[in-house]
Design a protein around this motif. Structure first.
Motif, short mmCIF file in Angstrom:
data_model
loop_
_atom_site.label_atom_id
_atom_site.label_comp_id
_atom_site.label_asym_id
_atom_site.label_seq_id
_atom_site.Cartn_x
_atom_site.Cartn_y
_atom_site.Cartn_z
N THR A 252 0.86 -1.18 0.00
CA THR A 252 0.00 0.00 0.00
C THR A 252 0.89 1.24 0.00
OG1 THR A 252 -1.69 -1.15 1.28
CG2 THR A 252 -1.82 1.26 1.21
N PRO A 253 0.77 2.11 -1.02
CA PRO A 253 1.64 3.29 -1.08
C PRO A 253 1.63 4.09 0.21
CG PRO A 253 0.39 3.07 -3.11
CD PRO A 253 -0.17 2.05 -2.15
N ASP A 331 8.73 3.76 -0.76
CA ASP A 331 7.55 3.41 0.03
C ASP A 331 6.26 3.82 -0.65
OD1 ASP A 331 8.25 6.06 0.34
OD2 ASP A 331 7.54 6.22 2.40
N TYR A 332 6.35 4.50 -1.81
CA TYR A 332 5.16 4.89 -2.56
C TYR A 332 5.09 4.23 -3.94
CZ TYR A 332 3.59 8.50 0.70
OH TYR A 332 3.10 9.16 1.79
N ASP A 333 6.22 3.98 -4.54
CA ASP A 333 6.25 3.53 -5.93
C ASP A 333 6.57 2.05 -6.05
OD1 ASP A 333 5.85 6.17 -6.93
OD2 ASP A 333 7.97 6.61 -6.56
N CYS A 334 6.13 1.45 -7.14
CA CYS A 334 6.53 0.07 -7.46
C CYS A 334 7.98 0.09 -7.92
CB CYS A 334 5.62 -0.51 -8.53
SG CYS A 334 5.92 -2.26 -8.88
N PRO A 389 -0.11 10.58 -9.62
CA PRO A 389 0.06 10.12 -8.24
C PRO A 389 -0.83 10.89 -7.29
CG PRO A 389 1.90 11.51 -8.90
CD PRO A 389 1.07 11.27 -10.14
N SER A 390 -1.21 10.25 -6.21
CA SER A 390 -2.01 10.90 -5.19
C SER A 390 -1.46 10.51 -3.83
CB SER A 390 -3.48 10.50 -5.27
OG SER A 390 -3.62 9.11 -5.11
N ASN A 391 -1.41 11.46 -2.94
CA ASN A 391 -0.93 11.21 -1.57
C ASN A 391 0.47 10.62 -1.53
OD1 ASN A 391 -3.47 12.06 -0.55
ND2 ASN A 391 -4.28 9.99 -0.89
N ASN A 392 1.30 11.06 -2.45
CA ASN A 392 2.66 10.52 -2.48
C ASN A 392 3.70 11.62 -2.31
OD1 ASN A 392 2.13 11.62 -5.02
ND2 ASN A 392 3.62 10.28 -6.01
N GLU A 393 3.36 12.63 -1.56
CA GLU A 393 4.30 13.71 -1.33
C GLU A 393 5.06 13.47 -0.02
OE1 GLU A 393 2.01 17.26 -1.52
OE2 GLU A 393 1.65 17.10 -3.65
#
Length: 393
Positions: A252-253, A331-334, A389-393
């Protein structure tokens, strides 16, 4: 678009239980029916026992020499000298865990998998086999370049024709959203001439109707191409790791990341290619050297990254974590870390030279090559798409 591609695209729609499939109601020919009966007979092996996973999958435990691999004309003598890889034989090794500390092989209701000298093979119904055969004709074609067949790529690939004797990566595991006629995968591919091996995880309802993220292999030789063991050749060696292993839970990102190590190695002694997964390099099985022509000696091409498929007129599916990576945060990306090859010196190279990105549809997908960080992560790639992307800042 080539005629065979058009037929596959039209028939890769959802199938009925009859001999008709797809909205075009194409009826199986007499030859197709005969081949289907032969394939069903070959895949319907007598079970020593039947076991279940904690996720509800049912597997037949088939005698080692009765598995589909030995229906290959070059393996029918069954003189393969094997060493079964069972939990009892690997009990001295550390437990293979993902980033969360969960043992991903702890999937069986009985806690151990199949008995010694047997291998787990999932039963397949007739209509599922039809779907799988059609999917196999399209997926992971020998050509990697997008050619209007509906496949798109975000990969890092070798540029020079060198000798490679294996390679792999550790990839994070996600559950990208796809439609019934689409697929999305993270994989490593090895090729030489007409032969290729692809290994990875995929969400592919045509192959796995439950729509879950599962392990897969795809083997192409001069005379055949198929997923897993649906054509003979790949020899399963483990009693507890099925080729279509369900990889759950998913990453989960921004939260928990789950990953899987995928590695393929050519044995210099016997020439066979071996599939290894997990941090303990659990040997799942082998492709005997004799089933190949080009790969019988070495691979001259490798790529790592994402692949998707969608029929014409259907919005492209997600790849990886589901969005184009921009954060460069693992921790956010594949991702794929420890992107490696076994070079012509038969040594593992953690920083392979002369690699180049290939992104077939930059408006939907992307891949970032971060190079070699010099730490335990080594060579890193980050890939995905098809939304912002969303919520990946």
């Amino acid at each position: 678009m080539a005629p065979w591609t058009a037929v596959i695209v039209l028939t890769l729609m959802w199938f009925t239980a009859s001999d008709h499939y797809g909205v075009w109601c194409h009826k199986l020919s007499a030859t197709e029916k005969l081949n289907l009966r032969r394939q069903m007979k070959r895949l319907s092996k007598p079970a020593v026992t039947t076991i279940q996973t904690k996720y509800g999958d049912t597997y037949d435990c088939v005698d080692f020499y009765e598995q589909p691999a030995f229906d290959h004309p070059l393996l029918k003598d069954r003189k393969y000298e094997f060493q079964m890889m069972s939990p009892s034989q690997t009990s001295t090794q550390k437990v293979d865990t993902d980033a969360s500390g969960i043992d991903p092989f702890d999937i069986w209701v009985n806690g151990k998998g199949c008995p010694s000298n047997t291998v787990p093979i999932r039963k397949m119904e007739r209509k599922e086999l039809i779907r799988t055969n059609l999917a196999a004709k399209l997926a992971h074609n020998i050509s990697t370049d997008a050619n209007q067949d509906g496949r798109e790529f975000a990969i890092l690939r070798t540029q020079e024709s060198k000798r490679y004797y294996g390679g792999g990566m550790i990839t994070s595991v996600y559950h990208p959203q796809v439609g019934k006629t689409q697929y999305s995968a993270s994989r490593v591919k090895f090729q030489n001439g007409p032969d290729s091996i692809a290994v990875g995880w995929t969400v592919n309802p045509s192959l796995y109707p439950d729509g879950e993220t599962r392990l897969f292999i795809y083997t192409t030789t001069k005379n055949s191409q198929c997923y897993n063991t649906y054509c003979p050749g790949f020899i399963i060696l483990r009693t507890d790791i099925p080729l279509d292993l369900l990889l759950k839970p998913y990453s989960t990102p921004g939260k928990t990341t789950y990953e899987k190590k995928l590695f393929v190695r050519k044995d210099p002694a016997n020439g066979n290619w071996f599939l290894q997964i997990g941090i303990i390099n659990a040997t799942v099985g082998t492709w005997p050297q004799k089933i190949f022509t080009g790969l019988s000696s070495f691979a001259n091409y490798i790529d790592w990254g994402g692949e998707v498929y969608s029929p014409a007129g259907v919005a492209p599916p997600q790849m990886g974590a589901g969005y184009v990576p921009v954060s460069q945060r693992l921790d956010y990306d594949c991702y794929g870390i420890q992107v490696t090859v076994i070079n012509d010196q038969e040594r593992v190279d953690y920083d392979p030279p002369s690699l180049k990105r290939y992104i077939s549809s930059p408006k939907n997908y992307s891949l970032i090559d971060e190079g070699n960080r010099g730490d335990v992560l080594q060579r890193i790639i980050i890939f995905g798409g098809n939304s912002s992307p969303s919520n990946n800042e």
